[in-house]
Design a protein around this motif. Structure first.
Motif, mmCIF file in Angstrom:
data_model
loop_
_atom_site.group_PDB
_atom_site.id
_atom_site.type_symbol
_atom_site.label_atom_id
_atom_site.label_comp_id
_atom_site.label_asym_id
_atom_site.label_seq_id
_atom_site.Cartn_x
_atom_site.Cartn_y
_atom_site.Cartn_z
ATOM 1 N N ALA C 195 38.909 49.016 58.782
ATOM 2 C CA ALA C 195 38.392 48.970 57.418
ATOM 3 C C ALA C 195 38.843 47.692 56.728
ATOM 4 C CB ALA C 195 38.880 50.177 56.620
ATOM 5 N N VAL C 196 38.004 47.223 55.807
ATOM 6 C CA VAL C 196 38.361 46.074 54.986
ATOM 7 C C VAL C 196 38.094 46.442 53.535
ATOM 8 C CG1 VAL C 196 37.756 43.716 54.360
ATOM 9 C CG2 VAL C 196 37.885 44.349 56.751
ATOM 10 N N GLY C 197 39.084 46.188 52.692
ATOM 11 C CA GLY C 197 38.928 46.500 51.276
ATOM 12 C C GLY C 197 38.619 45.253 50.481
ATOM 13 N N GLY C 198 37.953 45.441 49.369
ATOM 14 C CA GLY C 198 37.620 44.307 48.514
ATOM 15 C C GLY C 198 38.159 44.510 47.108
ATOM 16 N N VAL C 199 37.997 43.481 46.312
ATOM 17 C CA VAL C 199 38.527 43.482 44.951
ATOM 18 C C VAL C 199 37.452 43.871 43.956
ATOM 19 C CG1 VAL C 199 39.332 41.973 43.120
ATOM 20 C CG2 VAL C 199 40.279 41.769 45.392
ATOM 21 N N ILE C 200 37.842 44.627 42.966
ATOM 22 C CA ILE C 200 36.928 44.985 41.890
ATOM 23 C C ILE C 200 37.357 44.232 40.637
ATOM 24 C CG2 ILE C 200 35.861 46.914 40.679
ATOM 25 C CD1 ILE C 200 35.847 47.149 43.716
ATOM 26 N N ARG C 201 36.397 43.668 39.937
ATOM 27 C CA ARG C 201 36.689 43.008 38.670
ATOM 28 C C ARG C 201 35.887 43.691 37.573
ATOM 29 N NH1 ARG C 201 39.442 38.056 38.487
ATOM 30 N NH2 ARG C 201 40.703 37.938 40.353
ATOM 31 N N VAL C 202 36.339 43.488 36.341
ATOM 32 C CA VAL C 202 35.691 44.122 35.201
ATOM 33 C C VAL C 202 34.570 43.225 34.677
ATOM 34 C CG1 VAL C 202 36.061 44.970 32.864
ATOM 35 C CG2 VAL C 202 37.807 45.312 34.611
ATOM 36 N N ALA C 203 33.359 43.765 34.617
ATOM 37 C CA ALA C 203 32.208 42.935 34.258
ATOM 38 C C ALA C 203 31.874 42.999 32.769
ATOM 39 C CB ALA C 203 30.987 43.356 35.069
ATOM 40 N N ASN C 204 32.552 43.862 32.012
ATOM 41 C CA ASN C 204 32.235 43.979 30.584
ATOM 42 C C ASN C 204 32.335 42.609 29.915
ATOM 43 O OD1 ASN C 204 33.301 46.386 31.742
ATOM 44 N ND2 ASN C 204 33.148 47.311 29.727
ATOM 45 N N SER C 205 31.406 42.347 29.008
ATOM 46 C CA SER C 205 31.378 41.091 28.232
ATOM 47 C C SER C 205 31.009 39.861 29.064
ATOM 48 C CB SER C 205 32.716 40.789 27.540
ATOM 49 O OG SER C 205 32.960 41.742 26.560
ATOM 50 N N CYS C 206 30.876 40.002 30.375
ATOM 51 C CA CYS C 206 30.454 38.850 31.163
ATOM 52 C C CYS C 206 28.941 38.691 31.035
ATOM 53 C CB CYS C 206 30.809 39.041 32.635
ATOM 54 S SG CYS C 206 32.562 38.988 32.938
ATOM 55 N N GLU C 207 28.508 37.469 31.224
ATOM 56 C CA GLU C 207 27.078 37.207 31.118
ATOM 57 C C GLU C 207 26.414 37.480 32.463
ATOM 58 O OE1 GLU C 207 24.166 33.515 30.065
ATOM 59 O OE2 GLU C 207 26.289 33.285 29.614
ATOM 60 N N ILE C 208 25.448 38.386 32.459
ATOM 61 C CA ILE C 208 24.821 38.786 33.717
ATOM 62 C C ILE C 208 23.318 38.596 33.606
ATOM 63 C CG2 ILE C 208 24.326 40.762 35.196
ATOM 64 C CD1 ILE C 208 27.141 41.779 34.107
ATOM 65 N N GLU C 209 22.746 38.022 34.639
ATOM 66 C CA GLU C 209 21.304 37.837 34.604
ATOM 67 C C GLU C 209 20.718 38.190 35.957
ATOM 68 O OE1 GLU C 209 20.155 34.195 32.474
ATOM 69 O OE2 GLU C 209 18.430 34.206 33.819
ATOM 70 N N ASN C 210 19.705 38.997 35.979
ATOM 71 C CA ASN C 210 19.065 39.433 37.217
ATOM 72 C C ASN C 210 20.083 39.890 38.264
ATOM 73 O OD1 ASN C 210 16.643 38.714 36.143
ATOM 74 N ND2 ASN C 210 16.656 36.669 37.075
ATOM 75 N N GLY C 211 21.031 40.693 37.812
ATOM 76 C CA GLY C 211 22.019 41.201 38.744
ATOM 77 C C GLY C 211 22.921 40.123 39.307
ATOM 78 N N ARG C 212 23.045 39.019 38.608
ATOM 79 C CA ARG C 212 23.933 37.963 39.073
ATOM 80 C C ARG C 212 24.849 37.538 37.933
ATOM 81 N NH1 ARG C 212 21.012 33.592 42.743
ATOM 82 N NH2 ARG C 212 20.024 35.480 43.472
ATOM 83 N N LEU C 213 26.083 37.226 38.284
ATOM 84 C CA LEU C 213 27.063 36.875 37.277
ATOM 85 C C LEU C 213 26.883 35.411 36.891
ATOM 86 C CD1 LEU C 213 29.444 38.596 36.205
ATOM 87 C CD2 LEU C 213 30.878 37.279 37.730
ATOM 88 N N ILE C 214 26.696 35.148 35.591
ATOM 89 C CA ILE C 214 26.505 33.764 35.148
ATOM 90 C C ILE C 214 27.815 33.167 34.673
ATOM 91 C CG2 ILE C 214 25.208 32.257 33.612
ATOM 92 C CD1 ILE C 214 23.468 33.771 35.586
ATOM 93 N N SER C 215 28.469 33.869 33.749
ATOM 94 C CA SER C 215 29.759 33.362 33.307
ATOM 95 C C SER C 215 30.690 34.537 33.052
ATOM 96 C CB SER C 215 29.605 32.536 32.035
ATOM 97 O OG SER C 215 29.321 33.396 30.961
#
Lengths: 372, 120, 491
Positions: C195-215
């Motif tokens: 198994a490989v685990g990944g990191v979760i980050r908090v997306a609140n207040s981030c700029e998101i467009e078409n399911g992609r993180l902008i800033s």
């Protein structure tokens, strides 16, 4: 008081007095607060420093990129004498301004490596010449000898990208380096710098070449002109089983179909992963005798291998393979009924039409009603 | 009058190389740094040639090819410049009507010759 | 009585010191691992995997329950990752809204009659849908009777045709190279990776467009901002260190990649617990250890997955309540590992750590406070000691948060604005006062709910409640969120 220090310590740990506890706690608190301040200041400082470096880097990059671009574009259609003059001029310019500090050197090098990633042909050659005339190759060879593993790997990577053939004997010494990243870079370097035997290292390598290595090696191999790809036959006999796996994969990806009998012989290899690769090979080329071979080998194979063989049969799509799969489904041979059905289904066979009982059980008639 | 070329490319260094090389040949260059900007510029003006990357933020380069070839009243020659050299990708680009496909790393000289051939 | 107070004070002191020492150890160990990871990946070109014919196949499995609002966009972004050999399996877990209809319309899906290998027991399957449009050939939609998240993931594993399965949340935003980065450990480890685990980050207040993180930006609301800090501590310090010891017990439900054969052999996800993401890792490890097979679990610290964190106290509270119950259930299900040398690091270190510092610490803390109150009323309280202890614990908590901020600063620096940095630092001071007490309450409530037997999806289904908390229109599914392994516990 003539107490042994050990006893004092034991007393301190086992039954410290109220006062001692209080003192320790207070000190720990003070240390924690100092750490808070220290870490805070350090964080801010780290960012200030990073920003400063970033600004410096951008400034250097802007100038150097222009110089380099001018140089390579002029060099593209220059004669040999013009090129030497151009090279001289550009390298003097860079040496005078940016080769003083190690930071600036790193930036210059990064720009060159980045440019090198995008271009090829005479432009790339001009870039490589500039790299050596700035003596970056000497620095890289020094790092290779005295650096830590990650610096060594980086140096090898650099020398490979910048095509410094004379560095090959120095790089080769690290063929069996204890760090796998250095090994990988070394192998790639040998492939790209060794004109005559790009894959010669495969005969020498003692350490496993794992999948990530293989993908990297293949990515580099696929950039070589077709006529430089050697026959993989010698490495099919390697004692290093990972080399055998790699060889089988390459035979497949470079379509060396004349080696088919040698690959099929590996279906008796003691190592399971090698055999798995053989069946991948058989699937890929739809090798008709595969079905016959599988019929012979299936009874004695490990359960894991049986599964691989069944999957392979599904890809073969010959009369024999289909019949064999039908037989497995009918008799539920080795409990592989479902797997055989899946394999057959993948080849476009209407499995559910013939064995409707294999369909997944239907859901209950009464489905939960939406809550109000 | 010099010819107008639209470049859609998000990699600054490639962009710079293209600018240096193509200015030398006397073209007028218009630059878009992502797929969305590329589509906008393409709709606003008429160009003699479009040079586009494939993997870019917002809009895939294939959409640029599609727009230049099938989306407007006129057809513009398109060259795709990409590191995605997979057979399937090349086929898809040509099916959409791309005139040429150059894989990265590329030779600027070769690119210039191919452009000159398409623009005339 | 004085003797009791004395004993009590010393016990508190000893426990606090142990907790602090273990956190200090984790922090240092994490720093070492981070340096190693950064060196190893300095100039790695993940691009070679994107189109490589040697890239292993990956199935992304995303359960969807009442996701009608965003499902079409979410799938679109999942289909556009930089990787060639993958499929996306969306499991419609008996949604009561138009999730399925929307997917069918948007992606031109048709019912596909096929054999399915039902290796893992699940609730019945209603149908498998595939697209008629070749552009969506990677998409598989599975419709099934509602059975909860674990059940949905299990059916996804059954349907999967690749050897690696990634279990993700349908609404999370994955970095473009996420699969490449997660797959690499499977390809390069000398021991088999399960198994490989990944990191979760908090997306609140981030700029998101078409399911992609902008800033990226630090969330403006208080609770999400606190969670940013919590996730820093958990992912950059806690898990990083555990991964180095190969003692990782939890891989977040929002992003994990598993060896399918091992997962099936170990029995898949357990639908009887609310902590299915932790339980499955513990069980897979147990499976390998009991058979004495060599194996390892890896962890990728890059910010690969961004998810919306709960904004209001009520939803956050429910999430933490569930994490607490999930932890307790998992620990009890695998109690045979407790200080069992047969299970190596897991039995001797990881399990006891979770038992004492994740399960017990909040209880000890609350009991300690009660005891102190009683002593205080009776006039036995040792006030100077209490004040110093509170001061120490507060300082230490702030210090840990600062430490994690520093790690983020020198490793990934996802928040480039100065104001974001200072706001995070300020948050570190407020957190222990404004947030920690609530955290304690939620955790205690989780313990109480667990002891009352509100512990299985099964019972909740039988009483006619929906198996998963109903997500709000724009918000996240609360249970879909990851649980950071270490929140600064104060004792």
């Amino acid at each position: 008081m003539q107490q042994l220090p050990g006893l004092v310590l034991a007393e301190l740990i086992l039954m410290p007095s109220q006062q001692t506890v209080l003192t320790i706690a207070t000190w720990l608190m003070i240390i924690s607060w100092m750490l808070v301040v220290g870490i805070g200041v350090f964080t801010v400082g780290a960012r200030v420093y990073a920003h400063k470096q970033q600004r410096k880097k951008i400034a250097i990059e802007a100038v150097v990129t222009d110089w380099l671009m001018e140089y390579v574009m002029m060099a593209e259609d220059a004669t040999e004498t013009e090129l030497s003059a151009l090279l001289e001029e550009t390298s003097t310019k860079i040496k005078n301004h940016y080769m003083g500090s190690s930071f600036a050197r790193r930036v210059v090098k990064a720009v060159m490596l980045d440019m090198n990633r995008h271009v090829r042909g005479s432009v790339a050659d001009a870039l490589h010449r500039l790299y050596t005339s700035l003596l970056f190759d000497v620095l890289a060879l020094q790092t290779l000898n005295y650096g830590e593993w990650h610096e060594q790997a980086e140096a090898v990577n650099e020398l490979t990208l910048m095509q410094v053939p004379y560095s090959l004997p120095y790089i080769e010494q690290h063929r069996n380096h204890r760090n796998k990243l250095v090994r990988l870079q070394t192998q790639i370097a040998e492939m790209k710098l060794n004109e005559n035997h790009p894959l010669g290292f495969l005969s020498e390598v003692k350490t496993p070449i794992h999948a990530w290595h293989q993908a990297n090696l293949y990515a580099e191999l696929s950039k070589l002109p077709k006529e430089k790809i050697p026959s993989f036959r010698p490495w099919l006999q390697s004692r290093n089983y990972t080399v055998v796996i790699f060889a089988i994969k390459m035979v497949r990806l470079f379509n060396q179909l004349d080696l088919q009998p040698y690959v099929l012989m590996k279906s008796l290899h003691p190592h399971l992963e090698v055999r798995r690769e053989v069946w991948q090979f058989v699937s890929y080329f739809h090798i008709a005798v595969g079905a016959e071979l599988i019929e012979h080998l299936l009874p004695d194979a490990e359960p894991e291998m049986q599964l691989v063989m069944i999957e392979c049969l599904g890809n073969l799509q010959t009369m024999e393979s289909e019949q064999l799969l039908e037989q497995v489904i009918e008799t539920d041979l080795y409990g592989l009924r479902i797997e055989a059905a899946l394999a057959l289904q993948r080849s476009g066979y209407d499995v559910l039409g013939r064995w409707p009982e294999l369909a997944p059980p239907p859901p209950p008639l009464v489905t939960p009603q939406p809550a109000h | 009058m010099s010819k107008k070329i639209l470049i859609v490319e998000d990699e600054p260094l490639v962009l710079k190389a293209l600018e240096f090389r193509l200015k030398k040949d006397g073209y007028d260059l218009y630059v878009a740094r992502d797929g969305r900007e590329g589509l906008q510029l393409l709709q606003q003006d008429r160009y003699d040639l479009v040079l586009t990357d494939l993997m870019m933020p917002f809009n895939n380069g294939m959409e640029i090819v599609n727009m230049a070839k099938n989306g407007l009243a006129y057809k513009t020659p398109v060259i795709v410049l990409s590191s995605m050299g997979l057979e399937a990708t090349v086929l898809e680009a040509f099916r959409l009507g791309a005139d040429d496909f150059i894989t990265k790393p590329f030779s600027p000289m070769e690119l210039a010759v191919r452009i000159a051939r398409l623009i005339k | 009585m004085h003797y009791f107070v004395w004993l009590f004070d010393h016990a508190i002191f000893a426990f606090s010191l142990t907790v602090m020492a273990s956190y200090a150890f984790l922090a240092i160990y994490a720093a070492m691992e981070m340096v190693y990871y950064k060196r190893k990946t300095k100039y790695i070109d993940y691009g070679i995997l994107v189109a490589s014919p040697l890239a292993p196949g990956v199935s992304l499995i995303a359960p969807a329950y009442n996701e009608g609002l965003n499902i079409v966009d979410n799938i679109k972004s999942l289909l556009s990752l930089f990787y060639n050999n993958y499929e996306v399996i969306i499991v419609n877990d008996g949604s009561k809204d138009d999730t399925l209809a929307k997917m069918i319309a948007a992606y031109d899906l048709v019912l596909s009659q096929e054999v399915v290998n039902l290796k893992l027991q699940t609730k019945p399957l209603r149908g498998i849908y595939r697209s008629r449009n070749a552009a969506f050939r990677r998409l598989v939609v599975v419709d099934k009777v509602n059975g909860g998240k674990a059940d949905a993931l299990n059916i996804g594993v059954n349907v999967s045709s690749k050897n690696l399965v990634a279990c993700i949340d349908v609404d999370c935003i994955l970095e473009q190279y996420a699969i490449c980065k997660m797959v690499k450990p499977f390809m390069e480890s000398t021991k088999p990776v399960i198994a490989v685990g990944g990191v979760i980050r908090v997306a609140n207040s981030c700029e998101i467009e078409n399911g992609r993180l902008i800033s990226t930006q630090v969330p403006s609301q208080f609770f999400p901002r606190i969670q940013v800090l919590e996730y820093f501590r958990a992912f950059l310090m806690g898990r990083m260190a555990w991964a180095r010891m190969d003692g990782l017990l939890l891989i977040s439900g929002a992003l994990g990649l598993f060896d399918k054969q091992i997962m099936i052999a170990a029995g898949g996800y357990n639908h009887k617990t609310v902590g299915e993401d932790m339980e499955v890792v513990v069980r897979m490890r147990g499976y390998m250890l009991e058979r004495k097979l060599p194996y390892t679990v890896k962890y990728i610290p890059d910010p690969l997955c961004w998810t919306e964190a709960p904004v209001d106290a009520k939803i956050l509270g429910r999430q933490r309540n569930r994490w607490t119950r999930g932890t307790i259930e998992t620990l009890l299900l695998h109690r045979k590992m407790f200080f069992n040398p047969k299970y190596g690091i897991i039995g001797m270190v990881s399990y006891p750590y979770w038992f004492f510092f994740e399960w017990m610490a909040p209880i000890v803390e609350v009991l300690g406070m009660f005891a102190f109150l009683i002593f205080g009323v009776l006039g036995y309280a040792n006030w100077p000691f209490a004040l110093v202890m509170i001061g120490l614990i507060y300082a230490y908590a702030v210090m840990l948060s600062f430490c994690s901020i520093l790690y983020e600063e020198v490793s990934f620096r996802q928040y480039p604005a100065w104001s974001d940095l200072f706001r995070l630092m300020a948050t570190a001071f407020f957190e222990p006062i404004l947030y920690h007490p609530r955290q304690l309450i939620w955790s205690i409530r989780g313990n109480i709910d667990w002891s009352r037997g509100k512990n299985t999806w099964g019972e909740m289904v039988r009483t006619g409640l929906s198996a998963q908390p109903k997500p709000t229109a724009a918000g996240p599914i609360p249970n879909a969120n990851p649980s950071p392994a270490t929140a600064a516990t104060q004792s």
